[in-house]
Design a protein around this motif. Structure first.
Motif, mmCIF file in Angstrom:
data_model
loop_
_atom_site.group_PDB
_atom_site.id
_atom_site.type_symbol
_atom_site.label_atom_id
_atom_site.label_comp_id
_atom_site.label_asym_id
_atom_site.label_seq_id
_atom_site.Cartn_x
_atom_site.Cartn_y
_atom_site.Cartn_z
ATOM 1 N N LEU A 161 16.683 -18.319 -52.006
ATOM 2 C CA LEU A 161 16.249 -19.810 -51.247
ATOM 3 C C LEU A 161 17.102 -20.727 -49.810
ATOM 4 O O LEU A 161 17.140 -21.352 -49.525
ATOM 5 C CB LEU A 161 16.732 -20.488 -52.893
ATOM 6 N N LEU A 162 18.357 -19.373 -50.030
ATOM 7 C CA LEU A 162 19.056 -19.669 -49.074
ATOM 8 C C LEU A 162 19.590 -18.575 -48.476
ATOM 9 O O LEU A 162 20.214 -17.590 -48.189
ATOM 10 C CB LEU A 162 20.727 -20.791 -49.336
ATOM 11 N N ALA A 163 19.913 -18.506 -46.698
ATOM 12 C CA ALA A 163 21.077 -17.506 -46.475
ATOM 13 C C ALA A 163 22.137 -18.084 -45.541
ATOM 14 O O ALA A 163 22.169 -18.486 -45.492
ATOM 15 C CB ALA A 163 20.721 -16.758 -45.169
ATOM 16 N N VAL A 164 23.434 -17.739 -45.921
ATOM 17 C CA VAL A 164 24.616 -18.398 -45.537
ATOM 18 C C VAL A 164 25.707 -16.850 -44.588
ATOM 19 O O VAL A 164 25.532 -16.016 -45.371
ATOM 20 C CB VAL A 164 25.407 -19.052 -46.640
ATOM 21 N N VAL A 165 26.388 -17.442 -43.951
ATOM 22 C CA VAL A 165 27.361 -16.754 -42.739
ATOM 23 C C VAL A 165 28.188 -17.487 -42.209
ATOM 24 O O VAL A 165 28.246 -18.880 -41.525
ATOM 25 C CB VAL A 165 26.419 -15.967 -41.527
ATOM 26 N N PRO A 166 29.605 -17.506 -43.060
ATOM 27 C CA PRO A 166 30.670 -17.716 -42.802
ATOM 28 C C PRO A 166 31.262 -16.869 -41.657
ATOM 29 O O PRO A 166 31.630 -15.911 -41.402
ATOM 30 C CB PRO A 166 31.776 -17.667 -43.820
ATOM 31 N N ALA A 265 21.826 -20.251 -42.496
ATOM 32 C CA ALA A 265 23.084 -21.584 -42.274
ATOM 33 C C ALA A 265 24.217 -20.546 -41.579
ATOM 34 O O ALA A 265 24.832 -19.843 -42.463
ATOM 35 C CB ALA A 265 23.661 -21.913 -43.880
ATOM 36 N N VAL A 266 24.790 -21.023 -40.705
ATOM 37 C CA VAL A 266 26.074 -19.997 -40.103
ATOM 38 C C VAL A 266 26.951 -21.650 -39.878
ATOM 39 O O VAL A 266 27.336 -22.890 -39.092
ATOM 40 C CB VAL A 266 26.167 -20.530 -38.478
ATOM 41 N N CYS A 267 27.853 -21.123 -40.707
ATOM 42 C CA CYS A 267 29.431 -22.456 -41.409
ATOM 43 C C CYS A 267 30.665 -21.534 -40.766
ATOM 44 O O CYS A 267 30.789 -20.306 -40.564
ATOM 45 C CB CYS A 267 29.375 -21.967 -42.846
ATOM 46 N N MET A 268 31.759 -22.430 -40.687
ATOM 47 C CA MET A 268 32.876 -22.530 -40.186
ATOM 48 C C MET A 268 33.990 -21.657 -41.113
ATOM 49 O O MET A 268 34.992 -20.809 -40.458
ATOM 50 C CB MET A 268 33.411 -23.710 -39.462
ATOM 51 N N TYR A 269 33.614 -21.509 -42.121
ATOM 52 C CA TYR A 269 34.590 -20.859 -42.512
ATOM 53 C C TYR A 269 33.953 -20.706 -44.370
ATOM 54 O O TYR A 269 32.684 -21.250 -45.322
ATOM 55 C CB TYR A 269 36.251 -21.591 -43.123
ATOM 56 N N HIS A 270 34.430 -19.977 -45.000
ATOM 57 C CA HIS A 270 34.540 -18.981 -46.443
ATOM 58 C C HIS A 270 34.061 -20.252 -47.826
ATOM 59 O O HIS A 270 32.575 -19.521 -47.736
ATOM 60 C CB HIS A 270 35.609 -18.605 -47.112
ATOM 61 N N ASP A 271 34.434 -20.760 -48.320
ATOM 62 C CA ASP A 271 33.551 -21.874 -49.210
ATOM 63 C C ASP A 271 32.660 -22.600 -49.000
ATOM 64 O O ASP A 271 31.701 -23.319 -49.761
ATOM 65 C CB ASP A 271 34.655 -22.556 -49.959
ATOM 66 N N GLN A 272 33.579 -22.746 -47.314
ATOM 67 C CA GLN A 272 31.411 -23.488 -47.089
ATOM 68 C C GLN A 272 30.128 -23.200 -46.535
ATOM 69 O O GLN A 272 29.321 -23.861 -47.195
ATOM 70 C CB GLN A 272 31.698 -24.198 -45.352
#
Length: 339
Positions: A161-166, A265-272
């Motif tokens: 459903l989703l891929a994310v990177v902090p 989604a490339v996010c700025m910090y862990h919990d985001q």
């Protein structure tokens, strides 16, 4: 015969041994790729008995593990015993966990194994034993060093459903903001784009880059970092031909329609990054370390001491990690690392 996956023991007092055994028991039903477990066969026999499971274990080496897998769970010794009872780490726990990680990396780098799959560790237990890394990700980067050069490890959480990177990983929120730079965002996103192409088979990866502040800073009225740090990184990535968009408001980045517009989604910090994926895919999300010269995946959960040894552990995330490791390692092209 295909090379097996090297599966680490994880924290012996946690659910790592449980889910490894439970995954092997479903190997035929789920057509799982062959893997071997790095650990102490006597300890694993005790855990299987405690779980009330009839499991055939076999002393093996990495080279012959795949041939053993159909009939018995191959166990490759690291030379370190594990003695912990469920939920009760002891003096042997740290070295039992760390030795299995070191051996898994050595095996895959020597081409005895196709990829590394790690069970969860208890960082508090390791810290008491002198472990100095923030987590698995950073430790693996040190083990992957070549000629004094340590690669930049990038933590991805992946699910269908989703891929994310902090961009910043295991740091307090205050520290994460201080660590955030344009160069760090660019180098992280380069590694992500390369891995999506070379390991996931996405020819033109699309990256959604989140803002740091609410509403991506609202034109500077809610903080200037999105204008001064994040936006220049997105511009640099676009100039390199990477399909990146941002900075985008994080609060509207994860609904179903938005997720269809990007591959990660490339996010700025862990919990985001981790809150949305653990909300959407708690049982089947996989932790992937990008930027290394080998494939590493891990279930996206912790040691779960409260249910260790009870038979209530769910092996779904480990099964997903095993499958993803096999998929990624089957790709011919290696991960590219940040220049």
């Amino acid at each position: 015969m295909e090379k097996p996956l090297a599966l680490t023991l994880g924290e012996p007092a946690g659910i790592g041994p449980d889910v490894a055994i439970l995954a092997w028991l479903r190997r035929v039903e789920l057509q799982l790729p062959p893997f071997y477990l790095l650990g102490d066969i006597a300890f694993l026999d005790r855990r299987a008995r405690a779980l009330g499971l009839d499991v055939k274990l076999a002393d093996a080496d990495a080279e012959h593990a795949a041939a053993t897998f159909a009939d018995a769970l191959p166990v490759v010794s690291t030379g370190h015993v594990a003695t912990a009872d469920p939920a009760r780490p002891d003096g042997h726990s740290a070295e039992a966990a760390l030795s299995s990680i070191r051996q898994a990396v050595a095996d895959v780098r020597a081409q005895r194994a196709a990829a590394v799959v790690t069970n969860p560790i208890a960082k508090s237990v390791l810290y008491r034993a002198g472990f100095r890394h923030p987590g698995h990700t950073e430790y693996l980067a040190e083990l992957a060093a070549d000629n004094g050069r340590t690669p930049q490890p990038v933590m991805m959480l992946w699910s269908p459903l989703l891929a994310v990177v902090p961009v910043t990983i295991h740091a307090s929120l205050r520290e994460a903001i201080g660590q955030l730079t344009t160069d760090l965002i660019v180098s992280t996103a380069r590694i992500v784009a390369s891995a999506l192409k070379n390991r996931f088979g996405i020819e033109q990866p699309r990256l959604a880059v989140s803002g740091l502040n609410p509403h991506a800073g609202e034109d500077g009225t809610l903080g200037t970092e999105d204008q001064t740090i994040v936006a220049p990184a997105v511009a640099a990535l676009q100039a390199e031909g990477i399909a990146a968009r941002g900075p985008l408001p994080a609060d509207t980045l994860f609904h179903e329609a938005a997720r269809k517009t990007y591959d990660c989604a490339v996010c700025m910090y862990h919990d985001q990054a981790l809150i949305p994926i653990k909300t959407l895919a708690f049982d089947d999300a996989v932790n992937v370390t990008l930027g290394l010269p080998f494939v590493r995946t891990s279930p996206d959960h912790g040691t779960a001491f409260d249910i260790a040894g009870t038979g209530r552990a769910n092996p779904a995330s480990l099964i997903a990690a095993l499958r993803l490791a096999a998929r990624m390692s089957s790709q011919a092209a290696p991960d590219s690392r940040s220049p």
